[in-house]
Write a protein that holds these residues in place. Structure first.
Motif, PDB file in Angstrom:
ATOM      1  N   ARG A   1      43.721  -8.740  68.021  1.00  0.00           N
ATOM      2  CA  ARG A   1      42.356  -8.244  67.846  1.00  0.00           C
ATOM      3  C   ARG A   1      42.327  -6.756  68.170  1.00  0.00           C
ATOM      4  NH1 ARG A   1      42.528 -12.405  65.921  1.00  0.00           N
ATOM      5  NH2 ARG A   1      41.176 -14.234  66.159  1.00  0.00           N
ATOM      6  N   TYR A   2      41.672  -5.981  67.291  1.00  0.00           N
ATOM      7  CA  TYR A   2      41.580  -4.537  67.521  1.00  0.00           C
ATOM      8  C   TYR A   2      40.166  -4.072  67.176  1.00  0.00           C
ATOM      9  CZ  TYR A   2      43.112   0.245  68.042  1.00  0.00           C
ATOM     10  OH  TYR A   2      43.271   1.534  68.496  1.00  0.00           O
ATOM     11  N   LEU A   3      39.537  -3.384  68.097  1.00  0.00           N
ATOM     12  CA  LEU A   3      38.193  -2.841  67.906  1.00  0.00           C
ATOM     13  C   LEU A   3      38.271  -1.320  67.856  1.00  0.00           C
ATOM     14  CD1 LEU A   3      35.096  -3.113  67.782  1.00  0.00           C
ATOM     15  CD2 LEU A   3      35.094  -3.110  70.295  1.00  0.00           C
ATOM     16  N   PHE A   4      37.931  -0.756  66.686  1.00  0.00           N
ATOM     17  CA  PHE A   4      37.940   0.691  66.516  1.00  0.00           C
ATOM     18  C   PHE A   4      36.704   1.306  67.177  1.00  0.00           C
ATOM     19  CE2 PHE A   4      40.595  -0.951  63.204  1.00  0.00           C
ATOM     20  CZ  PHE A   4      41.614  -0.023  63.060  1.00  0.00           C
ATOM     21  N   SER A   5      36.807   2.582  67.435  1.00  0.00           N
ATOM     22  CA  SER A   5      35.695   3.272  68.096  1.00  0.00           C
ATOM     23  C   SER A   5      34.456   3.343  67.214  1.00  0.00           C
ATOM     24  CB  SER A   5      36.117   4.690  68.500  1.00  0.00           C
ATOM     25  OG  SER A   5      36.586   5.419  67.356  1.00  0.00           O
ATOM     26  N   ASN A   6      34.615   3.229  65.886  1.00  0.00           N
ATOM     27  CA  ASN A   6      33.474   3.281  64.977  1.00  0.00           C
ATOM     28  C   ASN A   6      32.858   1.910  64.724  1.00  0.00           C
ATOM     29  OD1 ASN A   6      35.447   2.096  63.445  1.00  0.00           O
ATOM     30  ND2 ASN A   6      35.365   3.594  61.776  1.00  0.00           N
ATOM     31  N   GLY A   7      33.304   0.866  65.453  1.00  0.00           N
ATOM     32  CA  GLY A   7      32.750  -0.471  65.297  1.00  0.00           C
ATOM     33  C   GLY A   7      33.507  -1.360  64.341  1.00  0.00           C
ATOM     34  N   MET A   8      34.488  -0.831  63.645  1.00  0.00           N
ATOM     35  CA  MET A   8      35.298  -1.631  62.721  1.00  0.00           C
ATOM     36  C   MET A   8      36.281  -2.490  63.522  1.00  0.00           C
ATOM     37  SD  MET A   8      37.312  -0.275  59.344  1.00  0.00           S
ATOM     38  CE  MET A   8      38.440   0.739  60.310  1.00  0.00           C
ATOM     39  N   THR A   9      36.551  -3.702  63.058  1.00  0.00           N
ATOM     40  CA  THR A   9      37.449  -4.613  63.755  1.00  0.00           C
ATOM     41  C   THR A   9      38.572  -5.061  62.824  1.00  0.00           C
ATOM     42  OG1 THR A   9      36.130  -6.568  63.143  1.00  0.00           O
ATOM     43  CG2 THR A   9      35.594  -5.476  65.218  1.00  0.00           C
ATOM     44  N   PHE A  10      39.722  -5.333  63.423  1.00  0.00           N
ATOM     45  CA  PHE A  10      40.860  -5.876  62.689  1.00  0.00           C
ATOM     46  C   PHE A  10      41.433  -7.041  63.493  1.00  0.00           C
ATOM     47  CE2 PHE A  10      45.448  -6.118  61.913  1.00  0.00           C
ATOM     48  CZ  PHE A  10      45.443  -6.373  60.548  1.00  0.00           C
ATOM     49  N   GLY A  11      41.675  -8.152  62.820  1.00  0.00           N
ATOM     50  CA  GLY A  11      42.246  -9.326  63.469  1.00  0.00           C
ATOM     51  C   GLY A  11      43.351  -9.919  62.621  1.00  0.00           C
ATOM     52  N   ALA A  12      44.349 -10.487  63.276  1.00  0.00           N
ATOM     53  CA  ALA A  12      45.470 -11.075  62.547  1.00  0.00           C
ATOM     54  C   ALA A  12      46.085 -12.195  63.373  1.00  0.00           C
ATOM     55  CB  ALA A  12      46.530 -10.018  62.227  1.00  0.00           C
TER      56      ALA A  12
END
Length: 522
Positions: free
Chosen positions: A66-77
């Motif tokens: 799980r990764y939460l970018f500073s601009n609110g975008m998220t990435f999960g794998a």
């Protein structure tokens, strides 16, 4: 194809590592698993379903990333076994209320013969995307690819001869659509195209085009009344037909809430299917009406009636169905539920293959739950199907209790048992086929001791009468944690399968998995 899939796997892992290292002022977490699977088995590789898709070798996984970018975008794998042929991978990138892109890829092997030489492999890949330019507008689409190739084998019951059949096809599909609306109502439009390509013969190639539109809304000034409706057009064409099937479907529904917890629902479906080449047409119409009463958290009851008519202007059938369900929760610990459905189908004009038919289904569940120590539940299910014209009857019964017990000192235990019987009569008062199944399973999770956790589980299956099968599965697992973020995990599985009615239908497998796991946060 394997090289392409391996490239996809490598690219996905590289993307995870790039995102983890390139973005700043954000939060991320996940686990990397590196391990090896050892397989030692004897007997037929084509009889035990649980081990069809097991491969020996080194495996690499990225789990719960799980990764939460500073601009609110998220990435999960979640990428399992990217280096093996039983890989299962999922990933999603998005920003709530704006866009999302999801990807999945998996492989599955099904073995048919004793030595494993005849098998099929299925590869599935999909991409789904959504874009929301404004609060009330949304666009979506996707693509799916399904490949299956290999050879199947089946044994004829009377001669015991083995029939080998090859399979090699690709099925692709894509969809595009849009949605507009708010919390008061929604309009949705969707187009889907599916293509099936058989690489062995073009006679089985076919394609499907489907367009659907629907609308749902609350009624102004009547906040407790909701209406919905839609239209679907579908065209199926195939090389062997030299024609097409075309279906037009209309449907409508409403749901109304009344004071005192009363509820009323109605739904109607009408579809017309035409076989263009042979000038055949079949009409289907169904009406469903149900009434219910809800007593808040204490319980509820619902009863309904359904009328179906199928008419191809040569043969006509009609059916009457009754459905009912109820639930009751007298205390915070006890809960009960029951559901039943009855259907009688009759041939009004002409004749059909099965003729008049009657279907009955019943289900009852009782559960006792206590947050302090666990739960106890029991489920009973009964199904009956009768065809007077064929003089046949099918009867099924199942009783399944389950228990879950947790204690702080001795750990946690979960177990279940299922007793199932089935009988089939065909043009005779004597039973033509019968089975009696027992399925017992349980897992004991030991309490953590000095950073060491362990679990022990077992599953036993026995089927008698019409067939004579016995299966068992023992599993042992242990995990040792070092400095909270490093884990050494070992799992040992033992599988046994015996079919006492067939020769060479047995299997014994010992599978050991050794994994090193690293948790990470940044």
């Amino acid at each position: 194809m394997p090289n392409k899939l391996m490239s996809i796997s490598t690219a996905t892992v590289a993307c995870c590592l790039f995102l983890a290292g390139a973005a700043f002022a954000a939060d991320g977490s996940g686990s990397v698993r590196v391990g090896y699977t050892i397989v030692d088995d004897t007997g037929s590789l084509g009889v035990n379903q649980e081990t069809y898709n097991t491969y020996e070798g080194a495996g690499i996984s990225v789990e719960n990333f799980r990764y939460l970018f500073s601009n609110g975008m998220t990435f999960g794998a979640d990428l399992r076994n990217v280096s093996l042929n039983n890989r299962n991978m999922r990933a999603i990138l998005g920003k709530p209320g704006q866009f999302s892109v999801a990807f999945n890829n998996s492989q599955y092997r099904r073995v048919y013969t004793f030595d494993g030489s005849q098998f099929t492999r299925r590869r599935q890949t999909g991409v789904q995307a959504m874009y929301q330019p404004g609060r009330y507008f949304k666009f979506f689409g996707g693509f799916n690819l399904n490949d299956k190739s290999g050879a199947t084998a089946s044994i004829l019951d009377h001669s015991l001869d083995t029939i080998i059949a090859s399979t090699d096809y690709r099925q692709t599909s894509f969809n595009l659509g849009g949605q507009v609306g708010d919390r008061y109502g929604v309009v949705r439009i969707d187009y889907r195209h599916t293509r099936f390509d058989d690489r062995l013969t073009t006679n089985y190639d076919r394609r499907t085009d489907r367009f659907s539109a629907s609308v749902s809304s609350s009624v102004p000034r009547f906040k407790r009344l909701f209406v919905a409706g839609g239209f679907t057009y579908r065209k199926d064409s195939a090389q062997v037909w030299q024609s097409s099937l075309r279906t037009n479907e209309l449907w409508g529904a409403f749901k109304a809430y009344f004071s005192g917890g009363f509820l009323a629902e109605y739904r109607v479906i009408y579809d017309m299917t035409k076989h263009v080449g042979y000038r055949l047409e079949t009409d289907n119409i169904a009406h469903t009406l149900s009434l219910g009463k809800n007593w808040g958290r204490i319980g509820g009851i619902q009863a309904g009636y359904e009328r179906r008519i199928v008419d191809d202007f040569i043969d006509k059938t009609s059916s009457n169905g009754f459905i009912g369900n109820a639930w009751y929760r007298p205390t915070q610990h006890w809960s009960f539920s029951a559901r039943t459905s009855l259907r009688d189908k009759s041939v009004d004009e002409g004749m059909t293959l099965t003729g008049d038919e009657s279907v009955e289904r019943y289900r009852v569940v009782a559960t006792y739950t206590d947050t302090a120590w666990g739960f106890v539940t029991a489920r009973f299910q009964a199904n009956n199907r009768t065809s007077d014209d064929l003089d046949s009857k099918i009867q099924y019964r199942s009783l399944a209790p389950a228990v879950g017990i947790k204690t702080g000192k001795f750990g946690r235990f979960e177990g279940s048992y299922s007793y199932s019987t089935g009988k089939f009569w065909n043009r005779s008062q004597n039973i033509g086929y019968e089975f009696l199944d027992h399925l017992l399973s349980g897992t004991f999770y030991l309490p953590t001791w000095r950073n060491l956790t362990a679990d022990v589980g077992a599953t036993y299956y026995r089927s008698k009468r019409g067939q004579d099968l016995e299966k068992s599965h023992l599993n042992f697992g242990a995990r040792y944690t070092i400095q909270k973020e490093y884990h050494l995990e070992v799992r040992y599985n033992v599988f046994n399968y015996d079919n006492f009615l067939l020769n060479n239908s047995y299997y014994t497998g010992n599978i050991v998995e050794i994994n090193f796991i690293k948790d990470f946060t940044f």
